[in-house]
Write an enzyme that holds these catalytic residues in place. Structure first.
Site, PDB file in Angstrom:
ATOM      1  N   GLN A 114     -27.036 -50.323 -36.553  1.00  0.00           N
ATOM      2  CA  GLN A 114     -25.889 -49.851 -37.342  1.00  0.00           C
ATOM      3  C   GLN A 114     -25.915 -50.489 -38.725  1.00  0.00           C
ATOM      4  O   GLN A 114     -25.753 -51.704 -38.856  1.00  0.00           O
ATOM      5  CB  GLN A 114     -24.585 -50.207 -36.618  1.00  0.00           C
ATOM      6  CG  GLN A 114     -23.324 -49.831 -37.365  1.00  0.00           C
ATOM      7  CD  GLN A 114     -22.096 -50.499 -36.774  1.00  0.00           C
ATOM      8  OE1 GLN A 114     -22.212 -51.540 -36.129  1.00  0.00           O
ATOM      9  NE2 GLN A 114     -20.924 -49.926 -36.992  1.00  0.00           N
ATOM     10  N   SER A 117     -21.888 -52.806 -42.369  1.00  0.00           N
ATOM     11  CA  SER A 117     -21.383 -53.960 -43.111  1.00  0.00           C
ATOM     12  C   SER A 117     -22.326 -54.373 -44.240  1.00  0.00           C
ATOM     13  O   SER A 117     -23.554 -54.235 -44.137  1.00  0.00           O
ATOM     14  CB  SER A 117     -21.182 -55.144 -42.172  1.00  0.00           C
ATOM     15  OG  SER A 117     -20.173 -54.875 -41.226  1.00  0.00           O
ATOM     16  N   SER A 149     -27.312 -55.961 -35.802  1.00  0.00           N
ATOM     17  CA  SER A 149     -27.922 -56.214 -34.500  1.00  0.00           C
ATOM     18  C   SER A 149     -29.038 -55.202 -34.253  1.00  0.00           C
ATOM     19  O   SER A 149     -28.915 -54.027 -34.610  1.00  0.00           O
ATOM     20  CB  SER A 149     -26.882 -56.085 -33.389  1.00  0.00           C
ATOM     21  OG  SER A 149     -25.806 -56.972 -33.597  1.00  0.00           O
ATOM     22  N   GLU A 232     -17.263 -47.921 -30.814  1.00  0.00           N
ATOM     23  CA  GLU A 232     -17.801 -49.279 -30.799  1.00  0.00           C
ATOM     24  C   GLU A 232     -16.819 -50.239 -30.151  1.00  0.00           C
ATOM     25  O   GLU A 232     -17.206 -51.083 -29.325  1.00  0.00           O
ATOM     26  CB  GLU A 232     -18.106 -49.740 -32.220  1.00  0.00           C
ATOM     27  CG  GLU A 232     -18.611 -51.169 -32.299  1.00  0.00           C
ATOM     28  CD  GLU A 232     -18.799 -51.654 -33.733  1.00  0.00           C
ATOM     29  OE1 GLU A 232     -19.605 -52.563 -33.947  1.00  0.00           O
ATOM     30  OE2 GLU A 232     -18.116 -51.120 -34.641  1.00  0.00           O
ATOM     31  N   GLU A 365      -8.505 -59.885 -37.356  1.00  0.00           N
ATOM     32  CA  GLU A 365      -7.431 -59.653 -38.334  1.00  0.00           C
ATOM     33  C   GLU A 365      -7.295 -58.165 -38.657  1.00  0.00           C
ATOM     34  O   GLU A 365      -6.185 -57.612 -38.710  1.00  0.00           O
ATOM     35  CB  GLU A 365      -7.703 -60.444 -39.613  1.00  0.00           C
ATOM     36  CG  GLU A 365      -7.606 -61.958 -39.449  1.00  0.00           C
ATOM     37  CD  GLU A 365      -8.815 -62.566 -38.759  1.00  0.00           C
ATOM     38  OE1 GLU A 365      -8.742 -63.748 -38.375  1.00  0.00           O
ATOM     39  OE2 GLU A 365      -9.835 -61.868 -38.608  1.00  0.00           O
TER      40      GLU A 365
END
Length: 395
Positions: A114, A117, A149, A232, A365
């Site tokens: 993926q 990010s 990952s 996910e 968060e």
């Protein structure tokens, strides 16, 4: 579930086992045959590993094949493909994309990662800066991704890139499938606190992605990504486990086996952890039942949030229970594992690795914001950059 559907599933399983004896058939051949028989994901359409049957019947298929000694597809190794890429491809992919990608994804012949990010776009994923510029029938991609990952073993990646910097950040993103073997893709290991390099950073330099590898419309990547992210969170926090499965089982076994380590305070913490684990297990079962009715929603965020909190509390409890033994560590050698094995290592490893649970798959968060706004219906936090073009954002 109608009797006819159940009978069809059982007949398919019987026919598969009769033609492909697990004891005499190679693993890859059996898994391909299982996919072609519609027994990979029974709720997927016919021809794509399924039969268009209720999702609840998958457990029946898995149980019967396991009892017959049939191999599975090693789901921990290909979890990103199974839990994130596959449902997104099914919903937004073209017929050609589905036909090409889903079968080797499910059999494990092609691993997925993926590319979401970035160093400057983690919790605020919509601020991502990786650029994709249209050049004829291709898109030329430049940028950097992080915390990826399986990038070191992956053939394919699901990729978000900015295709229009002149519109607000959520609206100028497009979703692609990236071939990790293409020129310009560089994978570098990121060594973690555990000593492993389970994650990677990925540099994309002039990578050409055919427009035929785009999922969804140009500029609609954020909408497509919500399917991926919701799946996910369910994949991380909503896995089916038995009572005392996972971390609570490890700690409870140590408690029973080592009475000399016990104290009243640790006993109280263990009881609370056991109850929390059971609540999470039963809530996960309810969530999986809801999934049989459609796509996962934001409720998966609550499961992932609870999973991360409990894993950290239980790993801390285990270290304290073991005392000096809990501080031991078997191997700091930098390795690049294909899977994360929580129960196959010692307490010190579990304690360190659990720290990442509240980051991966969405930080705790951010998940609290999602729960507050999309589940509880609370007012959204003020966002001063919501309507600004991405190119005008402070970075």
């Amino acid at each position: 579930m109608t009797p006819d559907i159940g009978a069809l599933i059982q007949a398919r399983v019987g026919a598969l086992l009769a033609e492909y004896d697990p004891a005499a058939t190679g693993r890859a051949d059996f898994l391909r045959a299982r996919f072609d028989a519609g027994l990979a994901w029974v709720h997927f359409p016919a021809g794509l590993g399924g039969l268009g049957a209720p999702r609840a019947l998958q457990a029946l298929v898995d149980a019967e094949l396991a009892a017959a000694g049939a191999p599975d597809n090693d789901p921990r190794r290909i979890g990103i493909g199974l839990g994130m890429a596959a449902p997104t491809i099914l919903r937004y992919g073209t017929e050609e994309q589905k036909s090409r990608l889903l079968r080797p994804l499910w059999t494990g012949e092609e691993v997925w990662c993926q590319l979401f990010s970035e160093p400057g776009a983690g919790s605020d994923l919509a601020a991502l800066a990786t650029r994709a510029v249209r050049k004829g029938d291709d898109w030329v991609v430049n940028g950097q991704k992080v915390w990826t990952s399986s990038a070191h073993t992956a053939r394919w990646a699901i990729l978000l890139a900015r295709t229009d910097p002149d519109v607000p950040k959520h609206r100028g993103i497009t979703y692609f499938v990236c071939d990790m073997t293409d020129p310009g893709v560089e994978v570098r290991p990121l060594r973690q606190i555990t000593g492993e390099a389970e994650f990677n950073e990925v540099f994309l330099t002039g990578v050409r992605i055919p427009d035929a590898h785009r999922l969804g419309g140009v500029g609609e990547g954020w909408q497509v990504a919500q399917t991926t992210l919701n799946n996910e969170r369910v994949a991380i926090g909503g896995q089916a486990i038995s009572r005392e499965g996972g971390m609570i089982g490890v700690v409870a076994e140590t408690w029973r086996r080592r009475p000399e380590l016990r104290s009243h305070e640790l006993h109280q913490r263990l009881l609370k952890g056991w109850l929390d684990a059971e609540v999470i297990r039963l809530t996960g079962e309810r969530l999986r039942q809801q999934l049989t009715l459609g796509q996962p929603g934001p409720e998966g965020a609550a499961m992932k949030l609870a999973f991360a909190r409990l894993a950290q509390e239980l790993s801390s409890l285990e270290v304290e229970l073991l005392g000096e033994e809990g501080l031991s560590y078997d191997d700091w050698t930098m390795t690049r594992p294909e899977i994360v094995d929580f129960t196959g290592r010692e307490a010190g490893y579990r304690y360190l690795r659990a720290k990442g649970n509240s980051i991966e798959g969405g930080t705790s968060e951010i998940l609290r914001n999602i729960i507050a706004e999309r589940v509880l219906g609370l007012p959204a936090e003020p966002r001063t950059d919501k309507d600004l073009p991405w190119k005008e954002l402070a970075r």
